[in-house]
Design a protein around this motif. Structure first.
Motif, PDB file in Angstrom:
ATOM      1  N   ARG A 107      -1.639 -11.303   0.481  1.00  0.00           N
ATOM      2  CA  ARG A 107      -0.446 -10.610  -0.001  1.00  0.00           C
ATOM      3  C   ARG A 107      -0.847  -9.473  -0.934  1.00  0.00           C
ATOM      4  N   ARG A 108      -0.282  -8.296  -0.682  1.00  0.00           N
ATOM      5  CA  ARG A 108      -0.489  -7.130  -1.530  1.00  0.00           C
ATOM      6  C   ARG A 108       0.856  -6.633  -2.025  1.00  0.00           C
ATOM      7  N   SER A 109       0.858  -5.894  -3.120  1.00  0.00           N
ATOM      8  CA  SER A 109       2.119  -5.394  -3.667  1.00  0.00           C
ATOM      9  C   SER A 109       1.996  -3.912  -3.953  1.00  0.00           C
ATOM     10  N   GLY A 110       3.126  -3.223  -3.841  1.00  0.00           N
ATOM     11  CA  GLY A 110       3.151  -1.792  -4.084  1.00  0.00           C
ATOM     12  C   GLY A 110       4.209  -1.133  -3.221  1.00  0.00           C
ATOM     13  N   THR A 111       4.381   0.168  -3.399  1.00  0.00           N
ATOM     14  CA  THR A 111       5.368   0.910  -2.625  1.00  0.00           C
ATOM     15  C   THR A 111       4.859   1.196  -1.219  1.00  0.00           C
ATOM     16  N   PHE A 112       5.761   1.640  -0.363  1.00  0.00           N
ATOM     17  CA  PHE A 112       5.362   1.997   1.001  1.00  0.00           C
ATOM     18  C   PHE A 112       4.368   3.156   0.987  1.00  0.00           C
ATOM     19  N   GLU A 113       4.532   4.086   0.063  1.00  0.00           N
ATOM     20  CA  GLU A 113       3.602   5.202  -0.042  1.00  0.00           C
ATOM     21  C   GLU A 113       2.207   4.716  -0.418  1.00  0.00           C
ATOM     22  N   THR A 114       2.148   3.728  -1.308  1.00  0.00           N
ATOM     23  CA  THR A 114       0.852   3.138  -1.660  1.00  0.00           C
ATOM     24  C   THR A 114       0.232   2.437  -0.460  1.00  0.00           C
ATOM     25  N   PHE A 115       1.046   1.737   0.310  1.00  0.00           N
ATOM     26  CA  PHE A 115       0.610   1.078   1.542  1.00  0.00           C
ATOM     27  C   PHE A 115      -0.052   2.080   2.489  1.00  0.00           C
ATOM     28  N   LEU A 116       0.574   3.245   2.650  1.00  0.00           N
ATOM     29  CA  LEU A 116       0.035   4.248   3.569  1.00  0.00           C
ATOM     30  C   LEU A 116      -1.277   4.840   3.075  1.00  0.00           C
ATOM     31  N   ARG A 117      -1.511   4.806   1.773  1.00  0.00           N
ATOM     32  CA  ARG A 117      -2.731   5.403   1.224  1.00  0.00           C
ATOM     33  C   ARG A 117      -3.938   4.470   1.278  1.00  0.00           C
ATOM     34  N   GLN A 118      -3.778   3.275   1.800  1.00  0.00           N
ATOM     35  CA  GLN A 118      -4.873   2.305   1.799  1.00  0.00           C
ATOM     36  C   GLN A 118      -5.957   2.625   2.827  1.00  0.00           C
ATOM     37  N   GLY A 119      -5.633   3.435   3.814  1.00  0.00           N
ATOM     38  CA  GLY A 119      -6.636   3.798   4.819  1.00  0.00           C
ATOM     39  C   GLY A 119      -6.845   2.750   5.894  1.00  0.00           C
ATOM     40  N   TYR A 120      -5.856   1.893   6.131  1.00  0.00           N
ATOM     41  CA  TYR A 120      -5.975   0.923   7.211  1.00  0.00           C
ATOM     42  C   TYR A 120      -6.097   1.651   8.552  1.00  0.00           C
TER      43      TYR A 120
END
Length: 291
Positions: free
Chosen positions: A228-241
Motif C-alpha cells: 500500500r502506498r499513499s499520495g495524490t494521483f499526480e504523485t502516483f504518475l511520477r513514480q516511473g512505473y
C-alpha cells in the motif's frame, strides 16, 4: 514427440506429461481459466494472426530496379523461462506473438530441472495450444541451444528471467538464430477509485510474483504481497512505473507516463510493446537491375 531433425531425440524424455497438464487444468478454477482465455484472445487480436504461410513480392520499379521480397515465419521459436518467472500473463505475452505469425514449432522451456511450473502457467500453455514444455537444467538447455545452432535452422529464442537470460547470453551467435530478451518486471502501479477500479484478485493471479504497489482506495483490503502506498494521483504518475492499472476515466491522464496502461477488464493481460512480429517473420530482399 519432437520434430525429427530439429530437436535432439533426448528432448522427448524431458517433456512435461499429459497428466501434469490435466492436473493443472483441474487445479485452476473456472473463473481463473476465463482470465487466461481473455488474455489469449486479446493478444491474438492485437497480433493479427497471419493469414498466409509466406508472402513474396516481385516488383519492377520505374528506374529498372527489380526487387523481390520474401517474408516467412522462422522454423521454430523457443520461450525460455526460469523458476523466478511465475506469471501466466507474461508467459502468454511471449508465446502468443510467435504462434500468431505461424511458426510451426513452438516449444516452451522451463529451467530448473524436472520441477513443474505453477498450475496457472501450465494451463496457460495448454490453452494457448502449446502442449510441449521441456523441463531442463541450465546445462541441458545449453545443450539444446547448441544443437539448434549447429542445425542452422532459422529460429527465435526469447528469455524470461535472470537464469534464462544468462543461458541465452552464453549461446554462440549464429545468423539463423535470433535472440531476444524481454525486460524484467519492476514494481507495477495500481490506482483505485471508489468505482471502476482494477480487480486486484485477478491482478494477483495474472501477475503472480510481481511487486504491486496500490494507491488510493483507502480502507480497501489488499491481496497478500501487495504494497500500500499513499499520495495524490499526480504523485502516483511520477513514480516511473513501467505498467499502470487504472480506472478507465484515468486512462488518458496516464498515457505517456508508462509503456503499458491497463484498464478494468485487462487485469489478466500483458504485452511487451516492442516485441514485434518481425522477430518471428524476417524479410529477405533481393535487388537486381532489369536488363
Amino acid at each position: 514427440m519432437t520434430q525429427r531433425g530439429l530437436f535432439p531425440s533426448w528432448l522427448d524424455g524431458s517433456l512435461a506429461s499429459d497428466a501434469a497438464f490435466g492436473r493443472a487444468y483441474a487445479a485452476v478454477p473456472d473463473a481463473r481459466r476465463a482470465l487466461l482465455k481473455t488474455a489469449i484472445a486479446r493478444l491474438w487480436e492485437w497480433c493479427g494472426p497471419a493469414e498466409a504461410v509466406s508472402l513474396r513480392y516481385d516488383m519492377l520499379w520505374r528506374s529498372g530496379l527489380r526487387s523481390v521480397t520474401l517474408a516467412e515465419p522462422r522454423r521454430f521459436a523457443l520461450v525460455l523461462f526460469d523458476a523466478g518467472e511465475t506469471s501466466p500473463a507474461r508467459l502468454l505475452a511471449a508465446l502468443v506473438p510467435a504462434l500468431a505469425t505461424g511458426i510451426p514449432e513452438v516449444l516452451a522451456v522451463r529451467l530448473g530441472g524436472r520441477a513443474l511450473p505453477p498450475a496457472p502457467q501450465l494451463l496457460a500453455l495448454e490453452l494457448a495450444g502449446v502442449e510441449r514444455l521441456a523441463l531442463l537444467s541450465r546445462k541441458r538447455c545449453s545443450e539444446l541451444l547448441g544443437h539448434l545452432v549447429q542445425g542452422g535452422e532459422s529460429g527465435a529464442v526469447l528469455a524470461l528471467g535472470r537464469d534464462a537470460d544468462a543461458v541465452l547470453m552464453a549461446t554462440p551467435l549464429h545468423p539463423a538464430l535470433q535472440r531476444a530478451w524481454v525486460p524484467g518486471v519492476g514494481p507495477l502501479g495500481a490506482w483505485l477509485d471508489r468505482t471502476g477500479s482494477p480487480d486486484l484478485e485477478a491482478l494477483a493471479f495474472a501477475q503472480h510474483g510481481a511487486e504491486i504497489h496500490v494507491w488510493g482506495g483507502r480502507g480497501r483490503s489488499l491481496p497478500d504481497g501487495f504494497v500500500r502506498r499513499s499520495g495524490t494521483f499526480e504523485t502516483f504518475l511520477r513514480q516511473g512505473y513501467a505498467t499502470l492499472y487504472v480506472p478507465e476515466e484515468r486512462r488518458e491522464a496516464c498515457m505517456g507516463h508508462a509503456r503499458l496502461v491497463l484498464g478494468p477488464g485487462c487485469e489478466s493481460c500483458w504485452l511487451w510493446p516492442d516485441l514485434e512480429a518481425s522477430l518471428f517473420t524476417p524479410r529477405h530482399v533481393c535487388w537486381s537491375v532489369d536488363g
